[in-house]
Write an enzyme that holds these catalytic residues in place. Structure first.
Site, PDB file in Angstrom:
ATOM      1  N   CYS A  94     -35.416 -36.066  35.964  1.00 35.03           N
ATOM      2  CA  CYS A  94     -34.546 -34.971  35.542  1.00 35.03           C
ATOM      3  C   CYS A  94     -34.663 -33.747  36.478  1.00 35.03           C
ATOM      4  CB  CYS A  94     -34.826 -34.624  34.082  1.00 35.03           C
ATOM      5  SG  CYS A  94     -33.465 -33.777  33.246  1.00 35.03           S
ATOM      6  N   ARG A 129     -22.892 -31.676  27.264  1.00 33.61           N
ATOM      7  CA  ARG A 129     -24.183 -32.072  27.803  1.00 33.61           C
ATOM      8  C   ARG A 129     -24.372 -33.581  27.680  1.00 33.61           C
ATOM      9  NH1 ARG A 129     -28.429 -28.909  29.106  1.00 33.61           N
ATOM     10  NH2 ARG A 129     -30.518 -29.830  29.046  1.00 33.61           N
ATOM     11  N   HIS A 195     -35.805 -39.892  30.425  1.00 35.15           N
ATOM     12  CA  HIS A 195     -37.053 -39.549  29.753  1.00 35.15           C
ATOM     13  C   HIS A 195     -37.448 -40.751  28.890  1.00 35.15           C
ATOM     14  CE1 HIS A 195     -36.603 -35.319  30.955  1.00 35.15           C
ATOM     15  NE2 HIS A 195     -35.332 -35.424  30.592  1.00 35.15           N
TER      16      HIS A 195
END
EC number: 6.3.5.13
Length: 242
Positions: A94, A129, A195
């Site tokens: 990320c 998002r 993640h």
């Protein structure tokens, strides 16, 4: 590196360690020790110099301001540059993934210079998002099973000609550019938005990092039932109707 030792460096846990990304260091360390390797793990805070003699370097995600601070300090320190020149393997997640590229948008809305270790450029998306589980097919050249992870980012990352997409998305947004790609890599540097932590969900990637660092084609088998149970659980959950 000797045949039974590994130097593992976790970069800036005080700035870049969201969504359990420090678990990636735990997984690599554990899987190395299961193979009888002597692991020297160093967690390097942002006020400390980056060692240049590590074998595997891990970088996690973080919020916008810590990301900018991390990029500034890594550029100034230059230890990671020298480590890569020495043949080290780097795996980033990320915000760390964006930092390894040529540039990204910082918390001030400005273009921030990255390290240029991976041929990607990141901008900030204008739409919703990218949040949720991701399933993706890893580049066949790497010989790895399906990628599973969790994304939470606003960035759009474009992969340049000297890097390759890490995976092609089946479910989720990945790099967010609409071309179906997720992550990027070159010979020794890897980046992903996943993640999870991603190496707990995908232990074969951790093993790939070990093989690259050790310069071997195979590793002794280890007990994988816990990892496979987690993988199967998350893949099944991602495929359930919303």
């Amino acid at each position: 590196m000797s045949d039974n030792s590994l130097r593992l460096v976790w970069i800036y846990p005080d700035l870049l360690s969201t969504y359990g990304d420090q678990g990636n260091a735990l997984v690599v360390e554990r899987r190395a020790r299961q193979r009888g390797l002597d692991v020297a793990r160093l967690d390097v805070r942002s006020d400390q110099p980056i060692p240049t003699s590590g074998d595997i370097y891990l970088i996690g995600g973080g919020e916008d301001r810590p990301q900018r601070l991390a990029a500034e300090r890594l550029r100034r320190d230059r230890g990671l540059y020298r480590a890569v020149e020495n043949g080290a393997i780097v795996f980033s997640v990320c915000a760390g993934y964006q930092i390894l590229g040529h540039e990204f948008i910082n918390d001030l809305g400005q273009r921030e210079e990255g390290l240029g270790l991976l041929d990607v450029v990141s901008v900030r998306g204008e739409g919703e998002r990218c949040v949720g589980d991701v399933l993706a097919d890893i580049d066949p050249r790497l010989g790895l099973p399906q990628l599973t992870g969790f994304e939470n980012h606003q960035g759009l990352t474009h992969v340049g000609p000297t890097a390759r997409p890490l995976a092609q998305v089946r479910l989720g947004r990945g790099n967010g550019t609409g071309d179906g790609t997720e992550g990027a890599y070159n010979d020794t540097v890897f980046g992903t938005y996943m993640h999870g932590p991603v190496l707990a969900r995908n232990p074969q990637i951790a093993d790939m990092l070990l093989k690259l660092a050790l310069d071997v084609n195979a590793l002794p088998p280890v007990e994988d039932r816990w990892y496979e149970a987690l993988r199967n659980e998350r893949i099944a959950a991602a495929q359930q109707p919303a």
